[in-house]
Motif scaffolding. Sequence first.
Motif, PDB file in Angstrom:
ATOM      1  N   GLY A 143      -9.866   5.886  -5.084  1.00  0.00           N
ATOM      2  CA  GLY A 143     -10.817   4.958  -4.490  1.00  0.00           C
ATOM      3  C   GLY A 143     -11.876   4.476  -5.452  1.00  0.00           C
ATOM      4  N   LEU A 144     -11.619   4.616  -6.739  1.00  0.00           N
ATOM      5  CA  LEU A 144     -12.596   4.206  -7.743  1.00  0.00           C
ATOM      6  C   LEU A 144     -12.311   2.821  -8.287  1.00  0.00           C
ATOM      7  CD1 LEU A 144     -12.847   7.557  -9.776  1.00  0.00           C
ATOM      8  CD2 LEU A 144     -14.282   6.769  -7.869  1.00  0.00           C
ATOM      9  N   LEU A 145     -11.239   2.208  -7.854  1.00  0.00           N
ATOM     10  CA  LEU A 145     -10.896   0.883  -8.356  1.00  0.00           C
ATOM     11  C   LEU A 145     -11.613  -0.170  -7.532  1.00  0.00           C
ATOM     12  CD1 LEU A 145      -9.025  -0.408 -10.500  1.00  0.00           C
ATOM     13  CD2 LEU A 145      -7.341  -0.726  -8.669  1.00  0.00           C
ATOM     14  N   PRO A 146     -12.345  -1.110  -8.168  1.00  0.00           N
ATOM     15  CA  PRO A 146     -13.070  -2.140  -7.387  1.00  0.00           C
ATOM     16  C   PRO A 146     -12.107  -2.980  -6.564  1.00  0.00           C
ATOM     17  CG  PRO A 146     -13.824  -2.072  -9.667  1.00  0.00           C
ATOM     18  CD  PRO A 146     -12.601  -1.221  -9.597  1.00  0.00           C
ATOM     19  N   ALA A 147     -12.607  -3.545  -5.533  1.00  0.00           N
ATOM     20  CA  ALA A 147     -11.771  -4.356  -4.643  1.00  0.00           C
ATOM     21  C   ALA A 147     -11.287  -5.589  -5.380  1.00  0.00           C
ATOM     22  CB  ALA A 147     -12.557  -4.750  -3.395  1.00  0.00           C
ATOM     23  N   GLY A 148     -10.012  -5.848  -5.273  1.00  0.00           N
ATOM     24  CA  GLY A 148      -9.410  -7.015  -5.888  1.00  0.00           C
ATOM     25  C   GLY A 148      -9.053  -6.842  -7.339  1.00  0.00           C
ATOM     26  N   ALA A 149      -9.396  -5.699  -7.939  1.00  0.00           N
ATOM     27  CA  ALA A 149      -9.039  -5.481  -9.339  1.00  0.00           C
ATOM     28  C   ALA A 149      -7.550  -5.220  -9.462  1.00  0.00           C
ATOM     29  CB  ALA A 149      -9.832  -4.302  -9.897  1.00  0.00           C
ATOM     30  N   LEU A 150      -6.958  -5.783 -10.442  1.00  0.00           N
ATOM     31  CA  LEU A 150      -5.523  -5.648 -10.731  1.00  0.00           C
ATOM     32  C   LEU A 150      -4.660  -6.150  -9.585  1.00  0.00           C
ATOM     33  CD1 LEU A 150      -5.465  -2.076 -12.395  1.00  0.00           C
ATOM     34  CD2 LEU A 150      -5.616  -4.305 -13.515  1.00  0.00           C
ATOM     35  N   CYS A 157      -2.377   6.003 -14.780  1.00  0.00           N
ATOM     36  CA  CYS A 157      -3.835   6.153 -14.754  1.00  0.00           C
ATOM     37  C   CYS A 157      -4.466   5.136 -13.797  1.00  0.00           C
ATOM     38  CB  CYS A 157      -4.408   5.987 -16.158  1.00  0.00           C
ATOM     39  SG  CYS A 157      -4.019   7.346 -17.297  1.00  0.00           S
ATOM     40  N   ALA A 158      -3.954   3.906 -13.843  1.00  0.00           N
ATOM     41  CA  ALA A 158      -4.495   2.883 -12.931  1.00  0.00           C
ATOM     42  C   ALA A 158      -4.190   3.247 -11.485  1.00  0.00           C
ATOM     43  CB  ALA A 158      -3.899   1.526 -13.281  1.00  0.00           C
ATOM     44  N   ALA A 159      -2.970   3.742 -11.226  1.00  0.00           N
ATOM     45  CA  ALA A 159      -2.620   4.113  -9.849  1.00  0.00           C
ATOM     46  C   ALA A 159      -3.457   5.285  -9.368  1.00  0.00           C
ATOM     47  CB  ALA A 159      -1.125   4.453  -9.794  1.00  0.00           C
ATOM     48  N   THR A 160      -3.737   6.247 -10.258  1.00  0.00           N
ATOM     49  CA  THR A 160      -4.564   7.386  -9.865  1.00  0.00           C
ATOM     50  C   THR A 160      -5.996   6.951  -9.567  1.00  0.00           C
ATOM     51  OG1 THR A 160      -3.188   8.809 -11.284  1.00  0.00           O
ATOM     52  CG2 THR A 160      -5.325   9.670 -10.574  1.00  0.00           C
ATOM     53  N   THR A 161      -6.482   6.011 -10.326  1.00  0.00           N
ATOM     54  CA  THR A 161      -7.839   5.482 -10.055  1.00  0.00           C
ATOM     55  C   THR A 161      -7.894   4.781  -8.699  1.00  0.00           C
ATOM     56  OG1 THR A 161      -8.147   5.188 -12.433  1.00  0.00           O
ATOM     57  CG2 THR A 161      -9.657   4.014 -10.977  1.00  0.00           C
ATOM     58  N   TRP A 162      -6.867   3.993  -8.387  1.00  0.00           N
ATOM     59  CA  TRP A 162      -6.816   3.338  -7.063  1.00  0.00           C
ATOM     60  C   TRP A 162      -6.697   4.369  -5.965  1.00  0.00           C
ATOM     61  CZ3 TRP A 162      -2.790   3.142  -3.440  1.00  0.00           C
ATOM     62  CH2 TRP A 162      -2.983   2.245  -2.382  1.00  0.00           C
ATOM     63  N   TRP A 163      -5.907   5.422  -6.234  1.00  0.00           N
ATOM     64  CA  TRP A 163      -5.717   6.489  -5.235  1.00  0.00           C
ATOM     65  C   TRP A 163      -7.034   7.204  -4.970  1.00  0.00           C
ATOM     66  CZ3 TRP A 163      -3.074  11.770  -6.439  1.00  0.00           C
ATOM     67  CH2 TRP A 163      -2.953  12.508  -5.265  1.00  0.00           C
ATOM     68  N   LEU A 204      -4.809  -5.334  -6.480  1.00  0.00           N
ATOM     69  CA  LEU A 204      -4.508  -4.296  -5.497  1.00  0.00           C
ATOM     70  C   LEU A 204      -5.508  -4.389  -4.349  1.00  0.00           C
ATOM     71  CD1 LEU A 204      -3.844  -1.265  -7.902  1.00  0.00           C
ATOM     72  CD2 LEU A 204      -2.138  -2.717  -6.769  1.00  0.00           C
ATOM     73  N   PRO A 205      -5.079  -4.080  -3.108  1.00  0.00           N
ATOM     74  CA  PRO A 205      -6.001  -4.106  -1.967  1.00  0.00           C
ATOM     75  C   PRO A 205      -7.016  -2.982  -2.061  1.00  0.00           C
ATOM     76  CG  PRO A 205      -3.880  -3.224  -1.299  1.00  0.00           C
ATOM     77  CD  PRO A 205      -3.698  -3.730  -2.694  1.00  0.00           C
ATOM     78  N   ALA A 206      -8.131  -3.168  -1.411  1.00  0.00           N
ATOM     79  CA  ALA A 206      -9.181  -2.145  -1.423  1.00  0.00           C
ATOM     80  C   ALA A 206      -8.705  -0.904  -0.698  1.00  0.00           C
ATOM     81  CB  ALA A 206     -10.446  -2.686  -0.761  1.00  0.00           C
ATOM     82  N   TYR A 207      -9.061   0.235  -1.242  1.00  0.00           N
ATOM     83  CA  TYR A 207      -8.657   1.507  -0.662  1.00  0.00           C
ATOM     84  C   TYR A 207      -9.820   2.476  -0.800  1.00  0.00           C
ATOM     85  CZ  TYR A 207      -6.017   5.806   0.134  1.00  0.00           C
ATOM     86  OH  TYR A 207      -5.570   7.025   0.618  1.00  0.00           O
ATOM     87  N   ALA A 208     -10.197   3.055   0.346  1.00  0.00           N
ATOM     88  CA  ALA A 208     -11.354   3.949   0.348  1.00  0.00           C
ATOM     89  C   ALA A 208     -11.111   5.172  -0.522  1.00  0.00           C
ATOM     90  CB  ALA A 208     -11.681   4.370   1.777  1.00  0.00           C
ATOM     91  N   GLY A 209      -9.926   5.766  -0.429  1.00  0.00           N
ATOM     92  CA  GLY A 209      -9.575   6.926  -1.238  1.00  0.00           C
ATOM     93  C   GLY A 209     -10.257   8.185  -0.794  1.00  0.00           C
ATOM     94  N   ALA A 210      -9.813   9.257  -1.420  1.00  0.00           N
ATOM     95  CA  ALA A 210     -10.349  10.573  -1.072  1.00  0.00           C
ATOM     96  C   ALA A 210     -11.215  11.155  -2.166  1.00  0.00           C
ATOM     97  CB  ALA A 210      -9.196  11.529  -0.760  1.00  0.00           C
ATOM     98  N   GLY A 211     -11.537  10.368  -3.186  1.00  0.00           N
ATOM     99  CA  GLY A 211     -12.364  10.882  -4.276  1.00  0.00           C
ATOM    100  C   GLY A 211     -11.541  11.629  -5.314  1.00  0.00           C
ATOM    101  N   LEU A 212     -12.258  12.145  -6.272  1.00  0.00           N
ATOM    102  CA  LEU A 212     -11.594  12.873  -7.362  1.00  0.00           C
ATOM    103  C   LEU A 212     -11.435  14.331  -6.967  1.00  0.00           C
ATOM    104  CD1 LEU A 212     -13.403  11.371 -10.498  1.00  0.00           C
ATOM    105  CD2 LEU A 212     -11.087  10.904  -9.690  1.00  0.00           C
ATOM    106  N   GLY A 213     -10.236  14.684  -6.624  1.00  0.00           N
ATOM    107  CA  GLY A 213      -9.923  16.061  -6.294  1.00  0.00           C
ATOM    108  C   GLY A 213      -8.993  16.658  -7.338  1.00  0.00           C
ATOM    109  N   PRO A 214      -8.533  17.878  -7.096  1.00  0.00           N
ATOM    110  CA  PRO A 214      -7.607  18.510  -8.054  1.00  0.00           C
ATOM    111  C   PRO A 214      -6.342  17.699  -8.263  1.00  0.00           C
ATOM    112  CG  PRO A 214      -8.499  20.121  -6.536  1.00  0.00           C
ATOM    113  CD  PRO A 214      -8.909  18.791  -6.005  1.00  0.00           C
ATOM    114  N   ALA A 215      -5.820  17.088  -7.172  1.00  0.00           N
ATOM    115  CA  ALA A 215      -4.589  16.316  -7.329  1.00  0.00           C
ATOM    116  C   ALA A 215      -4.813  15.093  -8.215  1.00  0.00           C
ATOM    117  CB  ALA A 215      -4.076  15.899  -5.950  1.00  0.00           C
TER     118      ALA A 215
END
Length: 375
Positions: A123-130, A115-121, A132-143
Amino acid sequence: MSTTTSHTPSGAEGQSDGSGAGPGVRPARLIQNEATTEIPVHLLFRDDPDPVAMPLRPAVVARRQGTGEQPRLRRPAAVRRRPLPRADPELAERPARVLPGAAGLLAGACGLTGCAATTWWAGLLPAGALGLPAYAGAGLGPAQWAAYAGAGLLGAFGLGGLTRGLTGRAWVLGLFGRYRGTVRRTGLLWVNPLVPRRRVDVRLRHWRSETMPATDPDGLALRVVVLVVWRVRDTARALLGVDDHETYLRECVEAALARVPVEPAGGTRGGTTAAGDALTRLVAEETAPVGVEVFSVQPVRVEYAPEVAAAVHRRRIAALDARQRASMLGSVVDSVEDTVTRLTVRGLVELDDYERKVLVRDLTVAFCSGRGEPV
């Protein structure tokens, strides 16, 4: 010279019996209603198979008319007690399939990590949380939603199946109305969360009953309190073979008390010990098919019912008084006999029959008066 001629019927000529009667005289029958039956010759030499044995019905014994004979009384058939129902062989305790608790913890950790990895993927994870480096991400899609669903189910399935096995407790598992096994292991365990479970106490237990009705060997009403020591031996039969095994045990004890007479303490027929042994054996036989093992059923308090307690108390007092009087009278008679014998043997007195009777009477009165009890 004339000659007389006799006419003999043609059918009677040459007929003669063995008794010397003349011809023409028909012999008299010895039995008036005798008859002769002709049997064809060919029936005497038939090779028929052995006749089939026909079952015979039992004769009915009854009184003969006009003879004064009394009918025979048949003994009633003995009423046999129906045997106890056998336990279902398929309904027997067996171990269930469980995993150590570490497997559930690992599955839960993997679900949370997913769940944490999917949130980072996404792009909903704040920068520096857990870390992990900041990642823009592609938003919440079907995947991302699919990954959330898979990780969430894995975490819920892993953490939801965690349970704790206690010493003296067991879990009975069932699925869709079918028995799946029993868990007797202790510690942290993982059990399929989709399988319903019921907890059973398998420790050695004791139950002190409430006041139950009973009877003594003479048929008098009693009030009895019993102590039952028991445990659940087969969890499958105890939970699934009967509606409520504790209620069933209570009713078996009550039924056994109605069949076994209980004698109060101090009796001459074994007292409560013999009654306890009989109750234990009877209750253990009746509860064995449902997986309950009974070790002891002992009466701990036995008292007469209020309606007969006063009469029994008076009867006991009368019996004690009669026993005491008999003992006292026996000792007085022994003392009188010993005194008279010593006086006579030592030659201190010479007594005839009348004097001996008077002496015995006086000594008996003296000894009874000294004991303070009337004869």
